[in-house]
Structures are given as C-alpha cells and as structure tokens.
Design a protein around this motif. Sequence first.
Motif, short mmCIF file in Angstrom:
data_model
loop_
_atom_site.label_atom_id
_atom_site.label_comp_id
_atom_site.label_asym_id
_atom_site.label_seq_id
_atom_site.Cartn_x
_atom_site.Cartn_y
_atom_site.Cartn_z
N UNK A 351 -43.38 12.25 101.37
CA UNK A 351 -43.36 13.70 101.59
C UNK A 351 -44.74 14.18 102.06
N UNK A 352 -44.77 15.05 103.08
CA UNK A 352 -46.06 15.56 103.57
C UNK A 352 -46.65 16.60 102.62
N UNK A 353 -47.95 16.46 102.36
CA UNK A 353 -48.64 17.43 101.50
C UNK A 353 -48.56 18.85 102.03
N UNK A 354 -48.41 18.99 103.34
CA UNK A 354 -48.36 20.33 103.94
C UNK A 354 -47.18 21.15 103.41
N UNK A 355 -46.15 20.47 102.90
CA UNK A 355 -45.00 21.21 102.36
C UNK A 355 -45.37 21.98 101.09
N UNK A 356 -46.50 21.60 100.47
CA UNK A 356 -46.83 22.16 99.14
C UNK A 356 -47.97 23.17 99.17
#
Length: 389
Positions: A351-356
């Motif tokens: 999962x990409x950190x940008x989602x958080x």
Amino acid sequence: MPEPAARLSQLPTYVFALIGERVRQMASQGIDVVRLDIGSPDMPPPDFVVEKLAQAARNKNNHGYSDYKGTPDFRAAVAEHYRKCFNVELNPDTEVLPLLGSKEGIVNLALTYLGSGDVALIPEIGYPSYTMGARLAGGDIHYVTMNADTDFLPDLDSIPQDVAERAKILWVNYPNNPTGAIATLDFYQRAVDYCKKHDILLASDNPYIDIVYDGQPSISALQANNAKEHTVEFFSLSKSYNMAGWRIGAAVGSAAALKNLLKVKSNMDSGHFKAVYEAGIAALAQTRDEWAAERNRIYQSRRDRIMAALPEIGLRGYNPKGALYVWTEAVDGNAAQYLEDALCIAHVVLAPGTAYGPTGEQFVRFGLTAKDERLDEALERLKKWYKSK
Ligand SMILES: Cc1ncc(COP(=O)(O)O)c(C=O)c1O
C-alpha cells in the motif's frame, strides 16, 4: 448525463479500488500477484459465531427491518463487553449505537458535526475516511503533526489556538493504521483534557483495540477520567472477530453525540439484519482470551518475518505494537518507484503511504493479513528482485 455534484471532485477514487483494478488486469494476463496491501483478516470468525448466524437466519421473525438503534440485546452485549474488558460502564440505551461497520460511523460523524468553517483535527498520518468524511461534509481540515519523533501520536501543542477554536472533532486511532503505534492512558487523558478545554469531540477510532503484540495492553479512550462526556469511540467486530464482511460495529460514549449521530444515520440507513446482531452477541459473549491470543500470535509471527526481511529488501520499518500493518520507508527515499517495481517486477502489491495523508510520500505499508505461505512467497520475491537490482 448531468455532471455530478461539485463535492465529488474533492474525493479521489479509493486507493484500494485502483490497486484492485490493476491486480485484476494483471491476473487476466495470467500473472500471480501477492496482495499485501489490504487489512482484511484472512482467518475466519470462530465457528460458533457462524453457526449462530446460520441458526438465526432460519428464524422467520428475523427478516424484517430492525430498529435504527439495532437490538437492545446487541447494545447490552457491547456495554457488557466494555465493562468486562475495559471497566467502562455504558448505558446500553443511550451510550451504545450499533453501526454498519465503523467506516460508516466515521463518515456520518463528520456529517453530524462539520459544516462550512468547522475544522476536523486529523493526524497527518491516518485512515483516509477522516479526511474524506470532512470533505464530504464541507468542513475544513487541519492536519496535526504526527511522526516518529512524536511516537506517532498527534502533537496537540502544535495546533494553533485559532484552529482549536473552530475545531469540532479530533480524530485519534490506536492501535494505529498504518504505523502500528499504540497510545497510553496518559495520552488519552491529555486528549480528553484538550477536547474538554476547547469544546471538541474526541473521536477515538478503535477497530484494532485488542490486536496488540509483545504483551501490550488493550486500552479504550473511555478509560480516561471523565472521558465519556466528550468522547465517542468506534468499536468494530471487523478485525477483532474476523468479521470484516459482516459490517457490524458500534459507536460508544457521549450520549449527546450518539443522539446527533443517530439523527443523521437514521436518514441514511436502517438497522442491521437481526441474525447478524445475534451472531455479534455470540462473538462478544465468548470467553475469548485464548482465541484472541492465538490470533495475535499468528499476526505477530508475520510481523516478525516482515521486520526480519526489511534489510534485504531496501526498506526500514517501525516495529508495530498493534494493528495489522508494518509501516516502512524506502531506504533510497523513492517509495513511488519502489511500489511500482514491487508490483511490476516482483508481483507483490504493497500500500502506498500517500493514501494515509500529506506526509506519507516516502512510506510503504505492509498488511499482516496474507496467509503465511503467501507472505513468505512475497518476501522471497521481493528479496530476489531487490538483490538483482
Ligand atoms: C483505522 C480504521 N478505521 C476504520 C476502519 C473500518 O473498519 P470497519 O470494517 O469497522 O468499517 C478501518 C479498516 O481498515 C481502519 O483501518
């Protein structure tokens, strides 16, 4: 076709829907992709819970609408659970409100409390629905500093006074998705005191409440002194009982906040299928120490395998104390390229950190919910790919 409402332009397509689409395309080309991006428990609920559902589904009286507040028995079971596990007393009629999973409650709480000019205080790393709920509600967002230096706790002192004055909700989530950090009772006390001082509702999103490692305690925000009046906690059976697809949870705490939340909810949805409430009661009533300890042991061993592999796969991680994730950084600082190569070359989805949140750019999140063999396969693929770079 008319254009959709302007508020839709504020909402990106949900990141896991986009990833799911790419995985489907690769699968249609015969590529076997291992998914370590999501947090959907791979293990089943206890057998007797499934049996209870089957039995309750056969009851001819269980198929009509249920009350907007769910059944009194389910509310009582949640209250009893909080008494037994956290020594928190709840009035089942006014301080427990069943939800169709906590995600529903999170977004509806935003619609309940936020309008133009109101602020949601959201940790700068966190579950995306806090932001999306605030956007849907037309409220403003203030991202609160939260990073390794703050032990992944929101730095309440960093919130400017004028922002605090406009704030209506402060979101916290421990054990934390995605960092795996946990909160102490001392932190919850400071958060409750802060919210009281500024007349803010503390929203404790707690779906991982009992998923903890290395003997860490399982803590509710409602255990802080005088918490109830200013706090709503979101409790869910999704992860605690491996019932994510059943969509059952509850909001507990401030009676005033739950009354307002119900006003929104009852215009949007109805109560749950009664058989699901009955199965939920069975789950909550079980003597669950052994079952939960075994579940945590399995997740912990997966966590340990990931942590041990990180030096060989170009990542640095934060050892999680709870929840279902390992939060890591790409050692070369380029997480976007890492994620793309992991998917296209090693055929592993992370999962990409940008989602958080806005500071998630250099991060990559692993989920602990792949079966052991699939996790080992994924780590071997990543090692092989990284070595050959
Ligand atoms: C922090 C957090 N809150 C809420 C949810 C939603 O859980 P539920 O299944 O109860 O809607 C999730 C799901 O992954 C989560 O990670």
